[in-house]
Design an enzyme around this catalytic site. Structure first.
Site, PDB file in Angstrom:
ATOM      1  N   SER A 131     -15.712   2.679  -8.981  1.00 54.74           N
ATOM      2  CA  SER A 131     -16.267   3.649  -8.443  1.00 54.74           C
ATOM      3  C   SER A 131     -15.993   5.076  -9.457  1.00 54.74           C
ATOM      4  O   SER A 131     -15.208   4.167 -10.586  1.00 54.74           O
ATOM      5  CB  SER A 131     -14.904   4.231  -7.156  1.00 54.74           C
ATOM      6  OG  SER A 131     -15.376   5.383  -6.894  1.00 54.74           O
TER       7      SER A 131
ATOM      8  N   TYR B 174      -6.908   5.905  -3.367  1.00 53.41           N
ATOM      9  CA  TYR B 174      -8.598   5.298  -3.565  1.00 53.41           C
ATOM     10  C   TYR B 174      -9.229   5.237  -4.967  1.00 53.41           C
ATOM     11  O   TYR B 174      -9.549   3.842  -5.302  1.00 53.41           O
ATOM     12  CB  TYR B 174      -8.993   6.022  -3.096  1.00 53.41           C
ATOM     13  CG  TYR B 174     -10.988   5.899  -2.728  1.00 53.41           C
ATOM     14  CD1 TYR B 174     -11.120   4.995  -2.588  1.00 53.41           C
ATOM     15  CD2 TYR B 174     -11.606   6.408  -3.688  1.00 53.41           C
ATOM     16  CE1 TYR B 174     -12.460   4.052  -2.459  1.00 53.41           C
ATOM     17  CE2 TYR B 174     -13.138   5.816  -4.520  1.00 53.41           C
ATOM     18  CZ  TYR B 174     -13.294   5.045  -3.575  1.00 53.41           C
ATOM     19  OH  TYR B 174     -14.508   4.151  -3.272  1.00 53.41           O
TER      20      TYR B 174
END
Length: 262
Positions: A140, A153
């Site tokens: 990400s 995350y």
């Protein structure tokens, strides 16, 4: 007759994973589709068989559970024709650390970190022994950011980046390709599930899942180890790596730096 290449895609029932399945089927890959929702997988499998005439296997598995991960590990180890693993499954649990739901964060880490690790181990072991294979691990763009509310995350995807880059170093000379894919904001339901909305992002920052997947598969053809689809110049990544090297020189010395001596 040579059998077609076979790809195993996790998180295949929606979003990025679904687009990988569609594009790989279009290029003649047989598929093993992994996700929790068997009904969605069956619907996708039927459409791909009809549209492209490829063999599609449905493998329902909850990658937050040990049993679900083991089902996929066993499948990877059993089939020498699986020459591409797309480690796409993952999701975000967000909140400031002092307020995080610990159980929900634990479940996220099981998918984003532990499942990806175990599947990578299974695939890498068999592929290195065979002298061929390809693995795509999806990280990400948040790996480069420290945003309040994103510690869990973001850290999980930093793990993916670090783990994958070491896999790349170990894969050198083995015939196995390992790609680190670093998406930015992608137009899927990921953000709604995480409690955000795609409408909250400026349109110029949002890429379609189709464009992301096309870039990733093209990067695989180009043997580009790190794919940041919207990055105009890969020299920026090279500069990032060079900056790391500068830190490595001084991260381990026989005494503390001068500023720590009163």
């Amino acid at each position: 007759m040579t059998p077609p290449p076979r790809a195993l895609v996790t998180g295949a029932s929606a979003g990025i994973g679904r687009l990988y399945a569609q594009h790989l089927a279009r290029t003649g890959h047989a598929l093993v589709l992994v996700a929790r929702r068997a009904d969605r997988l069956e619907e996708l499998a039927a459409s791909l068989r009809e549209a492209h005439g490829v063999d599609v296997e449905v493998l329902p598995a909850d990658l937050a559970s040990d049993g679900g991960v083991q089902r996929v590990v066993d499948r990877l180890r059993a089939d020498p024709l699986v020459d591409l693993l797309v480690n796409n499954a993952g999701y975000a649990v967000r909140g400031r650390v002092a307020e995080l739901d610990a159980d929900a964060t634990d479940a996220m880490l099981r998918v984003n970190v532990l499942a990806l690790t175990r599947l990578s181990i299974a695939a890498m072991g068999r592929m290195v022994a065979a002298g061929r294979g390809r693995i795509i691990n999806v990280a990400s763009g948040t790996v480069f950011m420290q945003m309040p509310g994103n510690a869990g995350y973001g850290a999980s995807k930093n793990y993916v980046m670090a783990f994958t880059r070491t896999m790349q170093a170990e894969a050198a000379g083995t015939g196995v390709q390992v790609q680190l894919l670093i998406p930015g904001v992608i137009a899927t339901d990921f953000h709604e599930i995480a409690g955000n909305a795609i409408a909250n992002f400026p349109p110029e920052r949002v890429m379609s899942a189709e464009d992301l997947v096309v870039a990733s598969l093209r990067a695989l053809e180009m043997d580009e180890q790190v794919c940041i689809p919207s990055l105009p110049d890969t020299a920026d990544w090279d500069a990032y790596v060079d900056a790391e090297k500068e830190l490595v020189v001084n991260v381990s010395r026989d005494r503390p730096a001068a500023r720590y001596h009163a």
